[in-house]
Structure formats: structure tokens, C-alpha cells
Motif scaffolding. Structure first.
Motif, PDB file in Angstrom:
ATOM      1  N   TRP A 143      41.893  -4.047  17.127  1.00 29.90           N
ATOM      2  CA  TRP A 143      41.516  -2.655  17.378  1.00 29.90           C
ATOM      3  C   TRP A 143      40.338  -2.203  16.527  1.00 29.90           C
ATOM      4  CZ3 TRP A 143      42.325   1.060  20.802  1.00 29.90           C
ATOM      5  CH2 TRP A 143      42.073   2.387  20.450  1.00 29.90           C
ATOM      6  N   LEU A 144      40.237  -2.686  15.322  1.00 33.95           N
ATOM      7  CA  LEU A 144      39.233  -2.193  14.375  1.00 33.95           C
ATOM      8  C   LEU A 144      37.940  -2.999  14.387  1.00 33.95           C
ATOM      9  CD1 LEU A 144      41.552  -1.440  11.325  1.00 33.95           C
ATOM     10  CD2 LEU A 144      40.724   0.160  13.053  1.00 33.95           C
ATOM     11  N   SER A 145      37.854  -4.055  15.190  1.00 35.78           N
ATOM     12  CA  SER A 145      36.698  -4.941  15.144  1.00 35.78           C
ATOM     13  C   SER A 145      35.763  -4.689  16.319  1.00 35.78           C
ATOM     14  CB  SER A 145      37.155  -6.403  15.154  1.00 35.78           C
ATOM     15  OG  SER A 145      36.056  -7.266  15.255  1.00 35.78           O
ATOM     16  N   ALA A 146      34.556  -4.208  16.020  1.00 36.13           N
ATOM     17  CA  ALA A 146      33.565  -4.011  17.079  1.00 36.13           C
ATOM     18  C   ALA A 146      33.031  -5.342  17.584  1.00 36.13           C
ATOM     19  CB  ALA A 146      32.420  -3.147  16.553  1.00 36.13           C
ATOM     20  N   SER A 147      32.896  -6.337  16.696  1.00 46.20           N
ATOM     21  CA  SER A 147      32.366  -7.635  17.116  1.00 46.20           C
ATOM     22  C   SER A 147      33.316  -8.364  18.041  1.00 46.20           C
ATOM     23  CB  SER A 147      32.070  -8.506  15.889  1.00 46.20           C
ATOM     24  OG  SER A 147      33.267  -8.827  15.194  1.00 46.20           O
ATOM     25  N   ARG A 148      34.582  -7.980  18.035  1.00 46.40           N
ATOM     26  CA  ARG A 148      35.565  -8.599  18.915  1.00 46.40           C
ATOM     27  C   ARG A 148      35.962  -7.657  20.050  1.00 46.40           C
ATOM     28  NH1 ARG A 148      38.270 -10.971  13.685  1.00 46.40           N
ATOM     29  NH2 ARG A 148      37.780 -13.172  13.875  1.00 46.40           N
ATOM     30  N   ALA A 149      35.116  -6.674  20.341  1.00 49.49           N
ATOM     31  CA  ALA A 149      35.381  -5.708  21.420  1.00 49.49           C
ATOM     32  C   ALA A 149      36.758  -5.090  21.242  1.00 49.49           C
ATOM     33  CB  ALA A 149      35.262  -6.388  22.787  1.00 49.49           C
ATOM     34  N   GLY A 150      37.018  -4.618  20.030  1.00 46.24           N
ATOM     35  CA  GLY A 150      38.355  -4.144  19.686  1.00 46.24           C
ATOM     36  C   GLY A 150      38.848  -2.993  20.526  1.00 46.24           C
ATOM     37  N   SER A 151      37.953  -2.192  21.090  1.00 50.36           N
ATOM     38  CA  SER A 151      38.408  -1.051  21.883  1.00 50.36           C
ATOM     39  C   SER A 151      38.908  -1.461  23.261  1.00 50.36           C
ATOM     40  CB  SER A 151      37.273  -0.035  22.044  1.00 50.36           C
ATOM     41  OG  SER A 151      36.181  -0.618  22.728  1.00 50.36           O
ATOM     42  N   LEU A 152      38.632  -2.699  23.682  1.00 53.83           N
ATOM     43  CA  LEU A 152      39.056  -3.165  25.001  1.00 53.83           C
ATOM     44  C   LEU A 152      40.460  -3.757  24.934  1.00 53.83           C
ATOM     45  CD1 LEU A 152      35.824  -4.995  26.227  1.00 53.83           C
ATOM     46  CD2 LEU A 152      36.532  -2.631  26.666  1.00 53.83           C
ATOM     47  N   ASP A 153      41.251  -3.470  25.956  1.00 53.51           N
ATOM     48  CA  ASP A 153      42.580  -4.071  26.081  1.00 53.51           C
ATOM     49  C   ASP A 153      42.403  -5.408  26.784  1.00 53.51           C
ATOM     50  OD1 ASP A 153      45.153  -4.862  26.504  1.00 53.51           O
ATOM     51  OD2 ASP A 153      45.801  -3.027  27.514  1.00 53.51           O
ATOM     52  N   LEU A 154      42.386  -6.484  26.013  1.00 54.14           N
ATOM     53  CA  LEU A 154      42.093  -7.803  26.568  1.00 54.14           C
ATOM     54  C   LEU A 154      43.259  -8.391  27.347  1.00 54.14           C
ATOM     55  CD1 LEU A 154      40.102  -9.203  23.519  1.00 54.14           C
ATOM     56  CD2 LEU A 154      39.200  -8.353  25.692  1.00 54.14           C
ATOM     57  N   THR A 155      44.419  -7.764  27.330  1.00 43.85           N
ATOM     58  CA  THR A 155      45.494  -8.218  28.214  1.00 43.85           C
ATOM     59  C   THR A 155      45.172  -7.882  29.666  1.00 43.85           C
ATOM     60  OG1 THR A 155      46.796  -6.160  28.078  1.00 43.85           O
ATOM     61  CG2 THR A 155      47.188  -7.844  26.387  1.00 43.85           C
ATOM     62  N   ARG A 156      44.192  -6.994  29.891  1.00 42.38           N
ATOM     63  CA  ARG A 156      43.770  -6.620  31.243  1.00 42.38           C
ATOM     64  C   ARG A 156      42.469  -7.301  31.653  1.00 42.38           C
ATOM     65  NH1 ARG A 156      46.322  -2.036  33.222  1.00 42.38           N
ATOM     66  NH2 ARG A 156      47.548  -0.812  31.746  1.00 42.38           N
ATOM     67  N   ALA A 157      41.859  -8.085  30.761  1.00 38.75           N
ATOM     68  CA  ALA A 157      40.587  -8.731  31.065  1.00 38.75           C
ATOM     69  C   ALA A 157      40.796  -9.852  32.080  1.00 38.75           C
ATOM     70  CB  ALA A 157      39.965  -9.285  29.790  1.00 38.75           C
ATOM     71  N   VAL A 158      39.923  -9.919  33.073  1.00 37.01           N
ATOM     72  CA  VAL A 158      39.995 -10.958  34.109  1.00 37.01           C
ATOM     73  C   VAL A 158      39.275 -12.196  33.599  1.00 37.01           C
ATOM     74  CG1 VAL A 158      39.397 -11.574  36.476  1.00 37.01           C
ATOM     75  CG2 VAL A 158      40.091  -9.222  35.922  1.00 37.01           C
ATOM     76  N   ARG A 159      40.007 -13.294  33.457  1.00 35.93           N
ATOM     77  CA  ARG A 159      39.462 -14.529  32.904  1.00 35.93           C
ATOM     78  C   ARG A 159      39.924 -15.716  33.754  1.00 35.93           C
ATOM     79  NH1 ARG A 159      36.332 -12.880  28.301  1.00 35.93           N
ATOM     80  NH2 ARG A 159      36.281 -15.116  27.830  1.00 35.93           N
ATOM     81  N   SER A 160      39.291 -16.868  33.521  1.00 33.75           N
ATOM     82  CA  SER A 160      39.681 -18.087  34.226  1.00 33.75           C
ATOM     83  C   SER A 160      40.924 -18.685  33.581  1.00 33.75           C
ATOM     84  CB  SER A 160      38.544 -19.105  34.179  1.00 33.75           C
ATOM     85  OG  SER A 160      38.996 -20.365  34.647  1.00 33.75           O
ATOM     86  N   PRO A 161      41.965 -18.970  34.373  1.00 36.16           N
ATOM     87  CA  PRO A 161      43.222 -19.460  33.779  1.00 36.16           C
ATOM     88  C   PRO A 161      43.244 -20.940  33.448  1.00 36.16           C
ATOM     89  CG  PRO A 161      43.486 -19.189  36.124  1.00 36.16           C
ATOM     90  CD  PRO A 161      42.098 -18.696  35.812  1.00 36.16           C
ATOM     91  N   GLY A 162      42.197 -21.694  33.825  1.00 40.18           N
ATOM     92  CA  GLY A 162      42.244 -23.118  33.557  1.00 40.18           C
ATOM     93  C   GLY A 162      43.443 -23.768  34.235  1.00 40.18           C
ATOM     94  N   SER A 163      44.152 -24.593  33.495  1.00 41.41           N
ATOM     95  CA  SER A 163      45.302 -25.312  34.063  1.00 41.41           C
ATOM     96  C   SER A 163      46.594 -24.510  34.045  1.00 41.41           C
ATOM     97  CB  SER A 163      45.516 -26.626  33.295  1.00 41.41           C
ATOM     98  OG  SER A 163      44.412 -27.492  33.470  1.00 41.41           O
ATOM     99  N   ALA A 164      46.515 -23.257  33.649  1.00 37.51           N
ATOM    100  CA  ALA A 164      47.742 -22.467  33.525  1.00 37.51           C
ATOM    101  C   ALA A 164      48.400 -22.179  34.867  1.00 37.51           C
ATOM    102  CB  ALA A 164      47.443 -21.143  32.810  1.00 37.51           C
ATOM    103  N   LEU A 165      47.681 -22.397  35.983  1.00 36.82           N
ATOM    104  CA  LEU A 165      48.276 -22.171  37.306  1.00 36.82           C
ATOM    105  C   LEU A 165      49.050 -23.382  37.815  1.00 36.82           C
ATOM    106  CD1 LEU A 165      45.405 -20.304  39.193  1.00 36.82           C
ATOM    107  CD2 LEU A 165      47.440 -19.331  38.136  1.00 36.82           C
ATOM    108  N   LYS A 166      48.910 -24.535  37.177  1.00 38.85           N
ATOM    109  CA  LYS A 166      49.530 -25.757  37.699  1.00 38.85           C
ATOM    110  C   LYS A 166      51.048 -25.674  37.851  1.00 38.85           C
ATOM    111  CE  LYS A 166      45.853 -28.902  36.229  1.00 38.85           C
ATOM    112  NZ  LYS A 166      45.429 -29.900  35.215  1.00 38.85           N
TER     113      LYS A 166
END
Length: 653
Positions: free
Chosen positions: A314-337
Motif C-alpha cells: 500500500w505504501l510503495s509507489a514504485s510497486r503501484a501500491g495504490s492498485l489492488d493487484l488481486t484484480r489485475a489481469v495477468r497471464s496465468p502460465g501453467s496455472a490453468l493445467k
């Protein structure tokens, strides 16, 4: 008779005037109603609080929120006849007036708790006019809201130093706990603070604060209901708070995003687990590469409710702390297998013990490779899933159909996001789509919930409407296959799977036992690569630590035996190149890796009868074609077995 009529008429006129004035000039409760929004966990414990405008920490407080000893000391110190006067204490008024006349100045006030509540609602400069208004308002408040209402106003608005208002805010800031848990000495300090909040702040004026606190403890202590002599002695020996503590600030991303219909916002989170998860995230971030962030979700499978959620730093600007990364759309890799294998099991395309081939194969124009660019040969489906082999997964998706698999994901609440106008295709097996951590954790909750799907809730409500997307048998088979020990040690009986997107941009780990499901994502919020990062090395250790913090509910691993009777798995074969292959010679330094499978080692590789250098323990050798033309490649094993292939090498057009 006429005199009584005149008295009656006069009384009626006074009462009517008071009632009319009450109607025309109702008390202004705007300050009392403007309180901090409180986000609480499933048991009502505070997670996070959002201050009112101006950064004021003002928390709604009632008599039920404080210990009886605090109320007893408050009445004893501020308004001994509070229980019976109508808002104004006539005895105190007469006493104050007599002292004023005798001394020619104000000696003592006649302010009641009701009048103090009126002043807290509508602060005014001190004057006789202000006193008169406060007296009227005090009677008005008592008539409208009763004694409990007056106490609630005082307990909510009483200044506690700095930007703190109300006893609950004071308790949390000065003692780090709720007002109901205060001891008598702590209660006495908060009562004293309300009189002179800046002059008695314990962090700035500890000596004065202690003296004022002890004075409150001493005032009619023997008569104060709920405060014994022993309590008083303990209070006098209690230490003062060394400084101000931070207000509750757990789950900040979630707290800011929830819509509130009132001042108290309930969630399904567990405050203790949330605190533990945030501490784990904070410790993990210290070991991560620069600008790498972490997010995690922990949920209970039965009710499909989240118990902890970490959206980032939450406190880190360099890590985009204000964004809720549980909602970020990312590539799942092999997690769909795991979901793909479960669908294949359900359709009868595969079984955990059925032998699959992990060999080079061209699917149209798509030629997938494994993470280590090597091939295992013939393996069971269970082994292929545990080792996250790519070729068997793509082959299974080719058989079950990308559209059917995408439909399963959508029905499970994890609809894959594809490029514009793109249709589901074979790369979906290896993470060629976009999903969020919340969606993927819900997908694993479905696998751990016997194939029943429902969204993961974060606020309490009706029981989720579960719907079946997979058979219980297929989901259970995948769960049993994925139950394995964590590489670095940790709790047992956990079904887990990792995933890594291209370039190490996303490192994932998901797991579930008989009760909980958890997901971890590590990556850079801006999507830049983390070279060398994998779910196995970055995210999985965090997942293991999560389950070490949860009550044990182990699953049983599945014992898998190969179900094929085909003994050709031991036969020597030339895996690459295949007979008739055409190899393009792009440059003079072109190198071709010859690969064999089966047979008894050591193996010998020959091109047109000439042996190639090769390590005896390996099943491959490097060949540098000297130029275009036809070549005969042969591999021999220790028992005399042989396999051959005729290939052609051509120059680029």
C-alpha cells in the motif's frame, strides 16, 4: 379559580412555546452523524477505518461500547445528578449563582453532561448567551434522545487530543484496543483528556496527564459504581501510554473499494489471519527483486468466502501500491493445467494413470516446448500434470477442444480474456489468456469443492448458489494428483500447482486442502519481466507459509499406476528428427540436437556411419550439418538396438 386559570394558561403558553421552539430549532446533529467509516471483519473486529473530512478520527460510541466503570467515573467526575435531572441541574445552577454573587466572579460551573453534549454538537465561544443556549439544547436532547442518547453524543464527540474525537478513537490511539477493554486507569485518562485535550496529551505532557488521570480516579471513587478500591489502587500504579498508536489499517485496498450504506461495513475477512498475511507479505517483499510486488488471496472453500486479501504494498509507489493487484489481469502460465486435466478426465480423454507422450509435435503451425526445452518421453497424465509438461497439456486441449475448455473456465467464474477478435486456441493450455488472482483462486476453490463453482464473496450475504461445472470424480482426481510435499518443506496434505508466464512476468502458486484455498501472485505491476523468476521459486514458498498459518485439513495423495500394457515404451526410438524431416540450414554454425528415447544406455549417435561426440549418460547429441543434402541418422543402444531416420538439410530460399 381565576388565579389557577392564569397559572394554567401561563404554563400552557410556556410549554407550547418550548415545543414550538423545539420544532423550529431542532438540534444540529451533523457532527455526531459525521463519523469515520469502519470496515470490520466477520466477527465485528475492526480491520480499517476511514476518517471524516479533515482527517478527524471520530468513531460512533455508545454506552454499550465502554466498560461500566468508565460511565461510573464519568458521572462521578462531571455530573453526579445526571440520572435524575432533565438536562439542567437546578441544584448546581443555584450553587454556581450563589458563588458568583458572593465572589463577584465565576467560581464553579453548572454544566451537566447534557450541556457538554450540546456544546460538543455546536461549539460556541464561552458566554452567558452560549450557556443559555446550551441549557435549552440540553433539555431538548434529553427530551428527544434520553440519557443513553446524550451519553452516546458525549462519548462520540469528546476530544481526545489532536485529531481524535470520542472515547473509542482515544482508546484505539492511546492504548491500541477497543474502549470496552479499557481498565479503570485508562478510562480515567480518557475522561480527563476530554477536559483539556491538548494540555493533557500523554505523549507530550505525561506528568500533567498522570495527575489529571489520578484526580479522576480519586473523585468519589468509593461511590462510583463499578470501581472498587482495588481498581483504584491498580489504576494509580498504571503506566501512561508512551505514544500514539496507528489506527486500524488492515486490508486497505479492500476497505477503500467497498461501497458503504452505513458507517459500519462488514466483510468476510478474519482480522487475525489478515494481519498475519500482511506481515508475511511485508517480510517477503524485502527479498523480492526491485519493483516486484506481491498479492495474495485466502478463502474458505465451504462458504466460498475470502478470509484474507493482500492487494499489494500500500505504501510503495514504485510497486503501484495504490492498485489492488488481486484484480489485475495477468497471464496465468501453467496455472490453468489442473482445470484442463480435470476436463480431460471427465470426458474420458485421459485418466491419471494413462500414459501420454511428452515428445516434439507440431500442432498446425504451433510447436510448444517445455520450460527446460527438454522432453520426457512417455509419462502418466499424473506425472505430466505434476511436472507441468507442456506437450501433453497442449495435446489434451487439442482433443477436448479450446472452446469447450474456455467454456468451463467461464462457467467457473474465470472467463479468459483474449486479444480482440481472437478465438480460444491451443496456447490457452499454457496461459495464453488473461485472468486475475481472484478468479484463479476461485477456480482452484472449484477443484477443491468437488467441481462446484461460485464466486468468492468478500462481504456477508446469502449462501452462495453453487453450480456444478465438473464431476466430483474428475475434480477429486486432480486434487489427489496435486497433493505433494512442498520442495522446501512445510505442511503436508496440500494440493498445489505453480505457474510462470513468459519471461517470468508472473509467478503464481495456488493450493487447497480440505478447508481453505489460497493463491499467490508475484511480478512487476508494469508488466516488465523478472528474468529467471518462476512460480516454483518465488510464489510457492509463500504459499507454503500461508498454509502453515492455517488450521490443518490435509488431503490424501493419489497413488497412480500406469494403466497401459504397451511395452513399447522401452523400445529405442529416434525422437528428433523424425523420418523424412526437412531441416533449414540458416547459417554455417547451425546446430541440431538429436534426441532418442528408450533403449539401454549408453547410446551412440551416427550420421552417415560417422559417430558424433556424446555423453554416455545422455540421450541426445549435437550435430552440425556441413551443408545441404540428404543424411542418414542412426542411434545405437548398449544392447544392439538401432533406430534410423533419413533427413534432408536445405539452404534458406
Amino acid at each position: 379559580m381565576r388565579r389557577w386559570r392564569r397559572w394554567g394558561f401561563g404554563l400552557a403558553l410556556v410549554v407550547g412555546s418550548v415545543l414550538l421552539l423545539d420544532r423550529l430549532c431542532p438540534p444540529d446533529l451533523s457532527r455526531f452523524e459525521a463519523v469515520a467509516r469502519e470496515v470490520v471483519d466477520r466477527q465485528g473486529r475492526p480491520l480499517s477505518m476511514l476518517p471524516v473530512r479533515g482527517g478527524i478520527w471520530r468513531l460512533r460510541t455508545t454506552a454499550a461500547d465502554v466498560p461500566p466503570s468508565l460511565l461510573a467515573m464519568l458521572v462521578a467526575a462531571e455530573d453526579r445528578r445526571f440520572d435524575w435531572h432533565p438536562g439542567v441541574d437546578p441544584i448546581a445552577v443555584l450553587r454556581a449563582a450563589g458563588q458568583w454573587i458572593a465572589a463577584g466572579r465565576v467560581v464553579s460551573g453548572a454544566s451537566t453532561l447534557s450541556m457538554q453534549a450540546a456544546r460538543l454538537l455546536e461549539p460556541r465561544p464561552r458566554s452567558l448567551r452560549a450557556k443559555a443556549i446550551e441549557a435549552f439544547r440540553a433539555v431538548q436532547l434529553e427530551a428527544r434522545y434520553g440519557k443513553q442518547g446524550v451519553l452516546s453524543i458525549w462519548l462520540t464527540l469528546a476530544p481526545q487530543g489532536g485529531n481524535l474525537e470520542g472515547v473509542r478513537a482515544g482508546a484505539l490511539a492511546w492504548f491500541g484496543r477497543e474502549a470496552r477493554d479499557l481498565d479503570p486507569a485508562e478510562s480515567a485518562l480518557l475522561i480527563a483528556l476530554a477536559r483539556r485535550p491538548e494540555a493533557l496529551r500523554p505523549d507530550r505532557h505525561p506528568v500533567a496527564a498522570r495527575a489529571a488521570r489520578d484526580a479522576v480516579l480519586a473523585i468519589r471513587a468509593a461511590d462510583a459504581k463499578g470501581l472498587s478500591a482495588a481498581d483504584q489502587r491498580i489504576g494509580l500504579a498504571s503506566a501512561m501510554p508512551a505514544g500514539r498508536q496507528a489506527m486500524p489499517h488492515l486490508a486497505p485496498h479492500l476497505s477503500r473499494s467497498l461501497e458503504a450504506n452505513g458507517i459500519r461495513v462488514p466483510t468476510t475477512l478474519d482480522a487475525a489471519l489478515q494481519r498475519s498475511a500482511e506481515a508475511l507479505a511485508e517480510a517477503t517483499l524485502l527479498r523480492l527483486p526491485e519493483r516486484a510486488a506481491l498479492a495474495m488471496v485466502i478463502a474458505e472453500i465451504g462458504p466460498r468466502e475470502m478470509r484474507a486479501l493482500v492487494g499489494g504494498d500500500w505504501l510503495s509507489a514504485s510497486r503501484a501500491g495504490s492498485l489492488d493487484l488481486t484484480r489485475a489481469v495477468r497471464s496465468p502460465g501453467s496455472a490453468l493445467k489442473p482445470a484442463l486435466y480435470a476436463l480431460a478426465f471427465e470426458m474420458g480423454v485421459a485418466e491419471p494413470g494413462r500414459v501420454l507422450e511428452d515428445l516434439p509435435h507440431l500442432f498446425g503451425g504451433y510447436a510448444p516446448e517445455n520450460f527446460d526445452r527438454a522432453f520426457t518421453g512417455r509419462v502418466t497424465a499424473a506425472t505430466a500434470l505434476r511436472h507441468s509438461l507442456n506437450l501433453p497439456a497442449v495435446a489434451l486441449l487439442d482433443r477436448v477442444g479450446p472452446f469447450r475448455f474456455a467454456g468451463l473456465l467461464r462457467d467457473a467464474g474465470a472467463a479468459p480474456r483474449l486479444p480482440a477478435r481472437a478465438a480460444p486456441s491451443l496456447p490457452l493450455a499454457l496461459g495464453g489468456a488473461g485472468l486475475t488472482l481472484r478468479e484463479l483462486t476461485g477456480l482452484y476453490a472449484m477443484l477443491g469443492g468437488q467441481g462446484m463453482a461460485a464466486p468468492l464473496a468478500v462481504q456477508p450475504g446469502p449462501a452462495p448458489e453453487l453450480h456444478r461445472v465438473l464431476s466430483a470424480r474428475a475434480a477429486g482426481q486432480v486434487a489427489g494428483v496435486l497433493v505433494q510435499n512442498f520442495p522446501g518443506g512445510g505442511p503436508t496434505g496440500i494440493a498445489w500447482k505453480t505457474g510462470t508466464s513468459w519471461g517470468g512476468r508472473d509467478a503464481w502458486a495456488f493450493g487447497f486442502d480440505g478447508k481453505h484455498v489460497a493463491g499467490v501472485w508475484i511480478g512487476r505491476p508494469d508488466g516488465t519481466a523478472l528474468p529467471g523468476a518462476t512460480g516454483l521459486h518465488l510464489a510457492l514458498p509463500v504459499l507454503a507459509q500461508i498454509f502453515s498459518r492455517l488450521p490443518a485439513a490435509p488431503l490424501e495423495p493419489m497413488v497412480v499406476r500406469a494403466s497401459t500394457n504397451d511395452r513399447s515404451a522401452d523400445r529405442l526410438r529416434l525422437v528428433f528428427p523424425s523420418p523424412g524431416a526437412v531441416l533449414r540450414r540458416d547459417d554455417e554454425a547451425m546446430s541440431v540436437t538429436l534426441r532418442a528415447q528408450g533403449g539401454q544406455r549408453p547410446l551412440a549417435f551416427l550420421v552417415d556411419g560417422a559417430p558424433l561426440p556424446a555423453e554416455p549418460a545422455r540421450r541426445e547429441a549435437a550435430w552440425h550439418p556441413p551443408g545441404p543434402g540428404f543424411y542418414r541418422i542412426t542411434v545405437l543402444d548398449a544392447l544392439g538396438g538401432a533406430a534410423r531416420a533419413e533427413v534432408r538439410v536445405v539452404e534458406p530460399e
